[in-house]
Design a protein around this motif. Structure first.
Motif, mmCIF file in Angstrom:
data_model
loop_
_atom_site.group_PDB
_atom_site.id
_atom_site.type_symbol
_atom_site.label_atom_id
_atom_site.label_comp_id
_atom_site.label_asym_id
_atom_site.label_seq_id
_atom_site.Cartn_x
_atom_site.Cartn_y
_atom_site.Cartn_z
ATOM 1 N N LEU A 188 7.764 -4.843 -11.113
ATOM 2 C CA LEU A 188 7.164 -3.665 -10.491
ATOM 3 C C LEU A 188 7.831 -3.396 -9.149
ATOM 4 C CD1 LEU A 188 4.994 -1.451 -10.411
ATOM 5 C CD2 LEU A 188 3.464 -3.128 -9.324
ATOM 6 N N ILE A 189 8.469 -2.230 -9.026
ATOM 7 C CA ILE A 189 9.084 -1.816 -7.758
ATOM 8 C C ILE A 189 8.077 -0.942 -7.014
ATOM 9 C CG2 ILE A 189 10.978 -0.549 -6.689
ATOM 10 C CD1 ILE A 189 12.647 -1.197 -9.208
ATOM 11 N N VAL A 190 7.688 -1.379 -5.818
ATOM 12 C CA VAL A 190 6.678 -0.660 -5.036
ATOM 13 C C VAL A 190 7.360 0.000 -3.833
ATOM 14 C CG1 VAL A 190 4.507 -0.817 -3.783
ATOM 15 C CG2 VAL A 190 4.920 -2.313 -5.743
ATOM 16 N N ASP A 191 7.491 1.335 -3.895
ATOM 17 C CA ASP A 191 8.041 2.074 -2.761
ATOM 18 C C ASP A 191 6.985 2.193 -1.668
ATOM 19 O OD1 ASP A 191 10.716 2.845 -3.643
ATOM 20 O OD2 ASP A 191 9.664 3.945 -5.217
ATOM 21 N N GLU A 192 7.449 2.161 -0.419
ATOM 22 C CA GLU A 192 6.564 2.309 0.749
ATOM 23 C C GLU A 192 5.389 1.341 0.680
ATOM 24 O OE1 GLU A 192 6.294 6.300 2.584
ATOM 25 O OE2 GLU A 192 6.700 7.020 0.569
ATOM 26 N N ILE A 193 5.719 0.097 0.459
ATOM 27 C CA ILE A 193 4.672 -0.908 0.253
ATOM 28 C C ILE A 193 3.757 -1.052 1.473
ATOM 29 C CG2 ILE A 193 6.095 -2.859 1.035
ATOM 30 C CD1 ILE A 193 4.753 -4.512 -1.203
ATOM 31 N N HIS A 194 4.248 -0.688 2.650
ATOM 32 C CA HIS A 194 3.410 -0.794 3.847
ATOM 33 C C HIS A 194 2.211 0.167 3.797
ATOM 34 C CE1 HIS A 194 6.299 2.434 4.693
ATOM 35 N NE2 HIS A 194 5.395 2.946 5.497
ATOM 36 N N ARG A 195 2.248 1.146 2.882
ATOM 37 C CA ARG A 195 1.151 2.108 2.763
ATOM 38 C C ARG A 195 0.139 1.704 1.675
ATOM 39 N NH1 ARG A 195 2.235 6.683 5.625
ATOM 40 N NH2 ARG A 195 4.418 7.066 6.193
ATOM 41 N N MET A 196 0.343 0.579 1.046
ATOM 42 C CA MET A 196 -0.561 0.154 -0.026
ATOM 43 C C MET A 196 -1.956 -0.133 0.525
ATOM 44 S SD MET A 196 -0.144 -3.078 -2.629
ATOM 45 C CE MET A 196 1.320 -2.440 -3.430
#
Length: 410
Positions: free
Chosen positions: A92-100
Motif C-alpha cells: 500500500l502506497i500512502v501519499d501525504e501520509i502526514h495527513r492521515m
C-alpha cells in the motif's frame, strides 16, 4: 498529444534513479530477497519519492494499491484491506501520509503490524515531527535528498528528444543552466527542457538566447548570476562571516539580480544565528525586521533593507558558540545517547524512587543545586563561551556562576 516528458522518462528501475544510492541499495536488497518492509520516504518535491515507490510496486504487479491520506476516505481503505483476503499480503502506497487522520490510522495499523499490509508512506514533511508516533514506530524512515546539479545535467543530456519529430540540438550551456535553475528538482528540469523543445522550430539549436526568450521568468531568474546560484549564496555567507563588507555587498547584488528573494532572506536569517549569535543577540531581531520588510515591499525596494542589514551583520562582532553547542548536542543524540530523563524532572512519573523536584523560583537567584542531565551524561559540557566579544564575556561569567551553583553538592 504526447505524454508529458517527465512521465515518459520516469525511471523504471532502481539503477535509473538519480542519487540516494544508500537508500536505493537497501530497497534493491529488500525486494530481491522478497523481504520488503513498511517504510516512509520523505523529502522535497520532485526528488523521486513517488518514482521509488512505483519501482517497488512493480515487483508486486497484482497486489499493490494507492491511498491518498488527504483525499481518500476510510471506505477506500476498507476495499483495499478486503484484498488482503485474496493476496495474503499487499503493498500500500500512502501519499501525504502526514495527513492521515487518527480513525484511518487505527483501522490500518493492525494490518501493518501483522504484516498483512506492507506500507510505503510518502511525504514532503519531516515524519519525525508530522507523522503520528504510532505510525512511526511501525516503519523504517528514509530521507530522499536532492540529486546534484551534475547528476541532473547528465540525466537531461541522455533524454531522447526525437519523439517530438524535430531535429534539435541543445547546447551544453543550456543543459548546465537548467540543472542549476531547477533547484535539485529533476521534474522541474525536465519540464523546462520540454518547454524549450516544444517552442523551438523543427530544425534549430536551443541556446542561451532561446532560453531567455522562451523560459518563464521565474525559472530563468537564477541564470542572471552567471554562476551556480548556490555557489554565490555560499560566497555571500562566508563574506558576512568574515566581516568583508564590500565582498558581501557584491554577492548580495548578484543574488538580488537573480530575483530569488525568498532563498536570499532564508540564508540571511540563518547567518545571523550561526555566525553572530550570542555576540550580538539583538541582531536576530534586526535581521528579522529587515527580512520581513524586504518580503513585504518586494523588489526593487527590498535591496535597501537587505543592504543595510548586510553591512550591519558584517560589522557586528561574531560568535558561533551557540552553533557549536547544538551541533555537539545533536551529535550525542544521533549516537543514541538519549537516556532516561531524571525522575524529578518528569510530570506525573511512575517511578517509586522519585526524588523531589526543587522549584527554581523558590531559591535565591532562581538557581538551585540539582541534577538536570540524564545520569550517564552528568558532567557533559556542550556550551563553551567565546569571550572575545564583550557581551558573550558577560554571558560567560553568568553561565559559569550558574553552573557552579547547579552542580554544587549537598
Amino acid at each position: 498529444m504526447h505524454k508529458p516528458l517527465a512521465d515518459f522518462v520516469r525511471p523504471k528501475t532502481f539503477d535509473e534513479v538519480l542519487g540516494n544510492k544508500r537508500v536505493i541499495d537497501i530497497l534493491k536488497k529488500l525486494v530481491k530477497d522478497n523481504q520488503m518492509i513498511s517504510l516512509i520516504l520523505y523529502g522535497p518535491t520532485g526528488v523521486g519519492k513517488t518514482t521509488l515507490a512505483d519501482i517497488v510496486a512493480s515487483y508486486f504487479p497484482l497486489n499493490h494499491f494507492r491511498f491518498n491520506a488527504s483525499t481518500d476516505s476510510k471506505a477506500v481503505l476498507k476495499q483495499i484491506v478486503e484484498s488482503v483476503k485474496l493476496y495474503n499480503n499487499v503493498l500500500l502506497i500512502v501519499d501525504e501520509i502526514h495527513r492521515m487522520n487518527r480513525d484511518i490510522q487505527d483501522y490500518l495499523l493492525p494490518y501493518v503490524e501483522k504484516g498483512n499490509i506492507t506500507m510505503i508512506g510518502l511525504t514532503t514533511e519531516n515524519p519525525y515531527i508530522s507523522v503520528n508516533p504510532a505510525v512511526r514506530s511501525r516503519v523504517s524512515i528514509f530521507k530522499i535528498i536532492r540529486p546534484g546539479g551534475l547528476e541532473i545535467e547528465t540525466f537531461l543530456k541522455n533524454i531522447d528528444l526525437s519523439r517530438y519529430g524535430k531535429d534539435i540540438t541543445v547546447t551544453d550551456e543550456v543543459y548546465n543552466k537548467l540543472s542549476i535553475a531547477c533547484n535539485g528538482e529533476v521534474r522541474t528540469a525536465i519540464n523546462m527542457l520540454e518547454l524549450l523543445v516544444l517552442t523551438a522550430d523543427k530544425n534549430s539549436i536551443i541556446d542561451n538566447d532561446s532560453l531567455e526568450k522562451n523560459l518563464p521568468e521565474a525559472s530563468k531568474s537564477t541564470f542572471k548570476t552567471g554562476d551556480n546560484y548556490y555557489d554565490v549564496l555560499s560566497a555571500f555567507h562566508k563574506s558576512v562571516r568574515g566581516s568583508a563588507v564590500n565582498a558581501a555587498l557584491h554577492y548580495l547584488a548578484r543574488l538580488l539580480a537573480a530575483g530569488d528573494l525568498k532563498s536570499l532572506v532564508r540564508r540571511i536569517r540563518a547567518i545571523v544565528y550561526e555566525d553572530i549569535g550570542l555576540a550580538n543577540p539583538m541582531m536576530g531581531v534586526k535581521v528579522d525586521a529587515a527580512c520581513n520588510t524586504a518580503l513585504a515591499v518586494g523588489m526593487p525596494e527590498a535591496r535597501n533593507a537587505l543592504s543595510a542589514i548586510t553591512i550591519e551583520m558584517c560589522i557586528s562582532p561574531k560568535s558561533n558558540s551557540a552553533h557549536i553547542a547544538i551541533e555537539k548536542a545533536l551529535a550525542d543524540v544521533n549516537k543514541g545517547l538519549t537516556y532516561q530523563v531524571p525522575s524529578h524532572l518528569i510530570n506525573n512519573p511512575t517511578f517509586d524512587d522519585k526524588k523531589p523536584y526543587k522549584y527554581a523560583h523558590d531559591y535565591e537567584g532562581h538557581i538551585v543545586s540539582q541534577q538536570y542531565l540524564p545520569d550517564k551524561l552528568v558532567g557533559t559540557v556542550y556550551y563553551h563561551p567565546q569571550e572575545h566579544t564583550k557581551l558573550e564575556k558577560i554571558f560567560s561569567e553568568e553561565y559559569k556562576k550558574n553552573q557552579k551553583l547547579i552542580n554544587k553538592k549537598g
